[in-house]
Design a protein around this motif. Sequence first.
Motif, mmCIF file in Angstrom:
data_model
loop_
_atom_site.group_PDB
_atom_site.id
_atom_site.type_symbol
_atom_site.label_atom_id
_atom_site.label_comp_id
_atom_site.label_asym_id
_atom_site.label_seq_id
_atom_site.Cartn_x
_atom_site.Cartn_y
_atom_site.Cartn_z
ATOM 1 N N PRO A 37 0.805 -1.220 0.000
ATOM 2 C CA PRO A 37 0.000 0.000 0.000
ATOM 3 C C PRO A 37 0.847 1.283 0.000
ATOM 4 O O PRO A 37 1.978 1.268 0.466
ATOM 5 N N VAL A 38 0.266 2.346 -0.523
ATOM 6 C CA VAL A 38 0.917 3.653 -0.523
ATOM 7 C C VAL A 38 -0.017 4.612 0.206
ATOM 8 O O VAL A 38 -1.235 4.565 -0.004
ATOM 9 N N ALA A 39 0.527 5.452 1.073
ATOM 10 C CA ALA A 39 -0.305 6.448 1.763
ATOM 11 C C ALA A 39 0.003 7.826 1.193
ATOM 12 O O ALA A 39 1.157 8.106 0.835
ATOM 13 N N ALA A 40 -0.997 8.665 1.098
ATOM 14 C CA ALA A 40 -0.792 10.042 0.636
ATOM 15 C C ALA A 40 0.275 10.665 1.526
ATOM 16 O O ALA A 40 0.227 10.525 2.745
ATOM 17 N N GLY A 41 1.264 11.326 0.914
ATOM 18 C CA GLY A 41 2.326 11.952 1.681
ATOM 19 C C GLY A 41 3.585 11.097 1.748
ATOM 20 O O GLY A 41 4.670 11.600 2.062
ATOM 21 N N ASP A 42 3.497 9.801 1.422
ATOM 22 C CA ASP A 42 4.688 8.942 1.412
ATOM 23 C C ASP A 42 5.718 9.497 0.433
ATOM 24 O O ASP A 42 5.363 9.924 -0.672
ATOM 25 N N VAL A 43 6.994 9.458 0.836
ATOM 26 C CA VAL A 43 8.051 9.889 -0.072
ATOM 27 C C VAL A 43 8.342 8.740 -1.041
ATOM 28 O O VAL A 43 8.669 7.634 -0.630
ATOM 29 N N ILE A 44 8.185 9.009 -2.324
ATOM 30 C CA ILE A 44 8.394 7.963 -3.330
ATOM 31 C C ILE A 44 9.852 8.008 -3.813
ATOM 32 O O ILE A 44 10.501 6.994 -3.952
ATOM 33 N N ILE A 45 10.359 9.230 -4.096
ATOM 34 C CA ILE A 45 11.787 9.392 -4.411
ATOM 35 C C ILE A 45 12.289 10.551 -3.542
ATOM 36 O O ILE A 45 11.803 11.670 -3.666
ATOM 37 N N ALA A 46 13.237 10.244 -2.649
ATOM 38 C CA ALA A 46 13.764 11.303 -1.783
ATOM 39 C C ALA A 46 14.812 12.092 -2.553
ATOM 40 O O ALA A 46 15.577 11.517 -3.336
ATOM 41 N N ASP A 47 14.814 13.405 -2.387
ATOM 42 C CA ASP A 47 15.820 14.294 -2.970
ATOM 43 C C ASP A 47 16.128 13.900 -4.420
ATOM 44 O O ASP A 47 17.268 13.573 -4.755
ATOM 45 N N VAL A 48 15.135 13.974 -5.255
ATOM 46 C CA VAL A 48 15.284 13.496 -6.634
ATOM 47 C C VAL A 48 16.445 14.216 -7.352
ATOM 48 O O VAL A 48 16.536 15.453 -7.312
ATOM 49 N N LEU A 49 17.360 13.458 -7.931
ATOM 50 C CA LEU A 49 18.553 13.951 -8.647
ATOM 51 C C LEU A 49 19.363 14.955 -7.830
ATOM 52 O O LEU A 49 20.036 15.823 -8.381
ATOM 53 N N GLY A 50 19.235 14.883 -6.495
ATOM 54 C CA GLY A 50 19.975 15.815 -5.647
ATOM 55 C C GLY A 50 19.508 17.258 -5.766
ATOM 56 O O GLY A 50 20.246 18.197 -5.465
ATOM 57 N N LEU A 51 18.253 17.451 -6.192
ATOM 58 C CA LEU A 51 17.752 18.817 -6.402
ATOM 59 C C LEU A 51 17.099 19.398 -5.150
ATOM 60 O O LEU A 51 16.585 20.521 -5.163
ATOM 61 N N GLY A 52 17.069 18.605 -4.063
ATOM 62 C CA GLY A 52 16.527 19.126 -2.805
ATOM 63 C C GLY A 52 15.009 19.054 -2.725
ATOM 64 O O GLY A 52 14.397 19.681 -1.863
ATOM 65 N N SER A 53 14.383 18.319 -3.634
ATOM 66 C CA SER A 53 12.928 18.212 -3.618
ATOM 67 C C SER A 53 12.563 16.725 -3.621
ATOM 68 O O SER A 53 13.205 15.930 -4.302
ATOM 69 N N ASP A 54 11.549 16.361 -2.827
ATOM 70 C CA ASP A 54 11.111 14.965 -2.807
ATOM 71 C C ASP A 54 9.921 14.777 -3.745
ATOM 72 O O ASP A 54 9.143 15.697 -3.954
ATOM 73 N N VAL A 55 9.777 13.560 -4.249
ATOM 74 C CA VAL A 55 8.575 13.201 -4.988
ATOM 75 C C VAL A 55 7.670 12.474 -3.990
ATOM 76 O O VAL A 55 8.069 11.444 -3.439
ATOM 77 N N ILE A 56 6.486 13.035 -3.713
ATOM 78 C CA ILE A 56 5.598 12.411 -2.728
ATOM 79 C C ILE A 56 4.273 11.985 -3.354
ATOM 80 O O ILE A 56 3.823 12.565 -4.344
ATOM 81 N N ALA A 57 3.654 10.974 -2.750
ATOM 82 C CA ALA A 57 2.354 10.492 -3.221
ATOM 83 C C ALA A 57 1.282 11.506 -2.825
ATOM 84 O O ALA A 57 1.339 12.086 -1.747
ATOM 85 N N THR A 58 0.306 11.716 -3.718
ATOM 86 C CA THR A 58 -0.773 12.650 -3.379
ATOM 87 C C THR A 58 -2.095 11.923 -3.137
ATOM 88 O O THR A 58 -3.128 12.541 -2.950
ATOM 89 N N ARG A 59 -2.077 10.587 -3.204
ATOM 90 C CA ARG A 59 -3.269 9.858 -2.782
ATOM 91 C C ARG A 59 -2.842 8.511 -2.206
ATOM 92 O O ARG A 59 -1.682 8.122 -2.336
#
Lengths: 411, 123
Positions: free
Chosen positions: B94-116
């Motif tokens: 299962p995936v929960a809204a807000g889960d970090v899917i890719i942390a610090d993507v490409l070292g750009l300082g931003s995470d990819v998070i689930a929205t549902r």
Amino acid sequence: MRTIRHDAVIIGGGPAGLAAAAELDRLGVHDVLVIEREKQPGGILRQCIHEGFGLARYGEALSGPEYAQRLIDELTSRGMKVMTDTTVLSLSQDRALTVVSREGIARIEAGAVILAMGCRERTRGALAIPGERPAGVYTAGVAQAYMNLYNRMIGRRAVILGSGDIGMIMARRLTLEGAQVEGVYEIMDTPSGLPRNISQCLDDYGIPLNLSHTITEIHGGARVTGVTVSAVDAQLKPVPGTQRYIPCDTVILSVGLIPENELSLEAGIALDPRTRGALVDEHLQTGCPGVFAAGNVLHVHDLADDASLEAEAAARSAAAYLRGELPCCGVSVVCGAGVRYALPQRVSGGQDVPLALRVSRAMGPCSIVLRQAGREIGRKRVIRALPAEMIHVTLKADQIGGCEEIEVSAE
Amino acid sequence: MNRSLTCIVCPNGCTITAELDEHGAVCALSGAACPRGEAYARQEIERPMRMIASSVRVTGGAAPLVSVRMTKPIPKGEIMRVMEAIRSASVPAPVAAGDVIIADVLGLGSDVIATRSIDQKAV
Ligand SMILES: Cc1cc2nc3c(=O)[nH]c(=O)nc-3n(C[C@H](O)[C@H](O)[C@H](O)COP(=O)(O)OP(=O)(O)OC[C@H]3O[C@@H](n4cnc5c(N)ncnc54)[C@H](O)[C@@H]3O)c2cc1C
Ligand code: SF4
């Protein structure tokens, strides 16, 4: 047939329906039923995965699913539930509904009803483009559902007809997924979507927006192979000699939304030919007493925040109706020069009323003027007015004198 | 030199005009209805940043995809590289809204998070 009774029944579990339900509960109307035909509540927001929702309501740029979840969480925390997988089949003047679900058909009697069925997309049939009927032609919302909910890539090379917001959002989505978007073709000389979407969905990816152009033919056998586009003149007629063939495998139609009012029509509720939604008074009450309307079913909203705010107002009216406290509305509001629609169409004169309106064509700095029997009773200056952007003006009760109609114009 | 921008911060979509000096630096701004728009215009001229939303494949879930977004804007020029990273990712349900899917993507300082949230597929 089973018959059940509820104080308030809300048809549709999109942002409008959910916001109305929470507001009713807040006002002490606890016996509320929300009916949603899909498996999950949330409405169109479930497939709008881009961010940009809720800036006014939550002060954050949320994605559609997150926005819907906030509303659902609010209902859950109030101990309220949405009846999903259930479709309302009919509604009568005395507020009796027929609904169908897996459990069969049931009859529901409601003290008050709020219509929150949202809208549907105009289709190509309604526009009658000549040519073949090959696969690969989608409305923008259907394309969005395929890609965002079902993981189906719809094509590699797309042409978009119409500059509605959903079409522009899909142009960006397709580009991000590696498809080539050849361009957006808009028959009118002004875009129908918001300027920010032109900037962030088209300009950012070098997708050309061709105004005063349309698709004059769709080519292909089993699948689309290309389209012919032409420039159009001031009468929207194709200009001979401007035809151009563009190869593509996908055509996306983003040519407008229409409030979903089959149920309302069947219930004998009068619609406004301008909004295609119900004619309402300042309580958002339709011609049928105790039946209210809000959100995209009433008029097409650009913003989920506006739809939910409107729904909260409808909920307040429904609560007042249940207490037997709605004053009647005898003053008509009509559209003057430059105004495509204005709403509500009737007011009481007893309280200030927020009017929502759209202009019929793009204008620079101008004023929205309210007049009664030739006398100016309100004015709002705006730096620009676009058909794509809803404008809000307050109609002040202390300025209204008598029951002559009030005219709204843009000048 | 003048440059005209559409502010994308909120649906008002103000048209902002930026006056630039010979080095391309902003010397004056007009047209923004609020300070957020001015900040956007400065950023846009110096180093344009964007938020992106997409979806990531889910294995063993009740739905095949989970919608995702960035937690912070990324440089506009990196959008396609970030999309590659998002396309090649997949998460088990299962995936929960807000889960970090890719942390610090490409070292750009931003995470990819689930929205549902996506439940496990019912067996
Ligand atoms: C593609 C797209 C992009 C958008 N982008 C933005 C944006 O970036 N920012 C923003 O703020 N707003 C945006 N909007 C606008 C916003 O999403 C809408 O204004 C809002 O969702 C309208 O809410 P609603 O509840 O009126 O309708 P809907 O969300 O359409 O909900 C109506 C619900 O009623 C249900 N229903 C209909 N008929 C029946 C029936 N007979 N029985 C039972 N249930 C029924 C439907 O299944 C649906 O769930 C966008 C809209 C679209 C379509
Ligand atoms: S300048 Fe302010 S009000 Fe205007 S679009 Fe940007 S954020 Fe919105």
